[in-house]
Design an enzyme around this catalytic site. Structure first.
Site, short mmCIF file in Angstrom:
data_model
loop_
_atom_site.label_atom_id
_atom_site.label_comp_id
_atom_site.label_asym_id
_atom_site.label_seq_id
_atom_site.Cartn_x
_atom_site.Cartn_y
_atom_site.Cartn_z
CD GLU A 103 -2.88 0.86 2.57
OE1 GLU A 103 -3.45 1.99 2.62
OE2 GLU A 103 -3.35 -0.44 2.62
CG ASP A 105 -1.97 4.32 3.13
OD1 ASP A 105 -1.87 4.09 1.78
OD2 ASP A 105 -1.70 4.01 3.48
CD GLU A 107 -4.62 6.73 5.17
OE1 GLU A 107 -5.57 6.44 5.46
OE2 GLU A 107 -3.84 7.40 6.35
CB THR A 121 3.12 10.00 2.96
OG1 THR A 121 4.19 10.34 4.21
CG2 THR A 121 2.47 11.68 2.68
CG ASN A 122 2.47 4.43 6.58
OD1 ASN A 122 3.42 4.14 6.54
ND2 ASN A 122 1.28 3.99 7.96
N GLY A 201 -5.39 13.34 17.09
CA GLY A 201 -5.48 12.10 18.97
C GLY A 201 -6.57 11.56 18.27
#
Length: 282
Positions: A103, A105, A107, A121-122, A201
Site C-alpha cells: 500500500e 498512502d 491521507e 503518508t505511509n 489524536g
C-alpha cells in the site's frame, strides 16, 4: 494559519520525467473507476471528468480503479472538505489485496475551522507499514484544486504535491527493508470518519451538524503499464528520479513543513531506528 506560496520558479518541474516512454491513460471516472461503497454518496460528474465523495453520520464513500497496475505515476486533482473538517479523512492511495498486502498512502486528516490539514503518508510492503511521515501544506487545500501524485517504480516511491516532491521512499531491500514491487495495486479514494484518532489524536470529534462533508476529485490520470507487460519494456519507470532542483525542493518541504518523521521518533524505536532511516533520503 497563514498560507504562503513558493516562488514561481519553484513550481518548475523538479524531477526527471520521461513522459514519452509512458503508457499514458487520461482516465475517465465512468470508464476507469467505479464507486464501490457509500450508497449513492459518491457521484461521477462532468461526463466522467470529476467525482465527489461525501460523508454523513451514516456512511462515507469511496471509489477504486477498475484495473490493477504494477508501477506508474498516478495523479488526481483534489479539493478537500472546507470549513470544520475535524474527524474526517480524505484519501488517495494504491493498495493490493489479501494477506501481506502492499500500500502507498496519501491521507488528508481534517481539522477544526481555521486550522491546517495534516497530510499523512505511509508505505506498506508485505503487510508491514509503520513508515509514516506527516506534513502541513503551504496553501489552503480547500480553496482550490491541487494535484497530488504518487510515482512508483522499482527503485523508489515519490510523493508529490503540485509536482513538488515531499517524500521519497527508496528501495532498500538490500538491507532487509521490504519494498512494494511484486503485487499489482488498484487506485483508491475515500472519505470517511476517523474521529477516534484523526484530529489531534482523537481529542476533536466530528461535528455532524456540518454534514454532509464533501471532497471533489478531478483530472484523474494514470501513466503506467499493464500488470502483464514485461518490466524490461518500461525503462522510464526504472530511471525516474529527482534531479538537483527536486532534491532542493524536497529539503525545503521537509525542513519547513514536515511535522512527523518516523525516522526521528526515537521513543518509538528504543532499540534503534529502522535500517532504511540511516540511508540518504534521496
Amino acid at each position: 494559519m497563514r498560507f504562503s506560496n513558493p516562488s514561481s520558479s519553484s513550481m518548475l518541474l523538479l524531477f526527471t520525467v520521461f513522459v514519452a516512454c509512458f503508457l499514458a491513460t487520461s482516465a475517465d471516472f465512468n470508464r476507469d473507476a467505479e464507486i464501490t461503497w457509500g450508497q449513492g454518496r459518491g457521484k461521477v460528474l462532468e461526463g466522467g471528468r470529476a467525482s465527489t465523495l461525501s460523508l454523513d453520520q451514516y456512511s462515507g464513500s469511496g471509489f477504486q480503479s477498475r484495473n490493477e497496475y504494477i508501477y506508474g505515476r498516478f495523479d488526481t486533482q483534489l479539493k478537500l472538505v472546507p470549513g470544520n473538517s475535524a474527524g474526517t479523512v480524505t484519501t488517495f492511495f494504491l493498495s493490493s489485496q489479501g494477506q501481506g498486502h502492499d500500500e502507498i498512502d496519501f491521507e488528508f486528516l481534517g481539522n477544526s475551522s481555521g486550522d491546517p490539514y495534516t497530510v499523512h503518508t505511509n508505505v506498506y510492503a508485505q503487510g508491514k507499514g509503520d513508515k509514516e511521515q506527516q506534513f502541513r501544506l503551504w496553501f489552503d487545500p480547500t480553496a482550490a484544486f491541487h494535484t497530488y501524485s504518487i510515482v512508483w517504480n522499482p527503485q523508489r516511491i515519490i510523493f508529490l504535491v503540485d509536482n513538488i516532491p515531499i517524500r521519497v521512499f527508496n528501495n532498500h531491500e538490500a538491507i532487509g527493508t521490504p519494498f512494494p514491487k511484486r503485487q499489482p495495486m488498484r487506485v483508491y479514494a475515500s472519505l470517511w470518519n476517523a474521529d477516534d484518532w484523526a484530529t489531534q489524536g482523537g481529542r476533536v470529534k466530528t461535528d455532524w451538524t456540518k454534514a454532509p462533508f464533501v471532497a471533489t476529485y478531478r483530472n484523474f490520470n494514470i501513466y503506467s503499464s499493464k500488470p502483464s507487460d514485461s518490466l524490461n519494456g518500461n525503462q522510464a519507470w526504472q530511471t525516474q528520479e529527482l534531479d538537483s532542483n527536486g532534491r532542493n525542493r524536497l529539503r525545503w518541504v521537509q525542513q519547513k513543513y514536515m511535522i512527523y518523521n518516523y525516522c526521528t521518533d526515537f521513543k518509538r524505536f528504543p532499540q534503534g531506528i529502522p535500517a532504511e532511516c540511516k540511508r540518504s533520503r534521496f
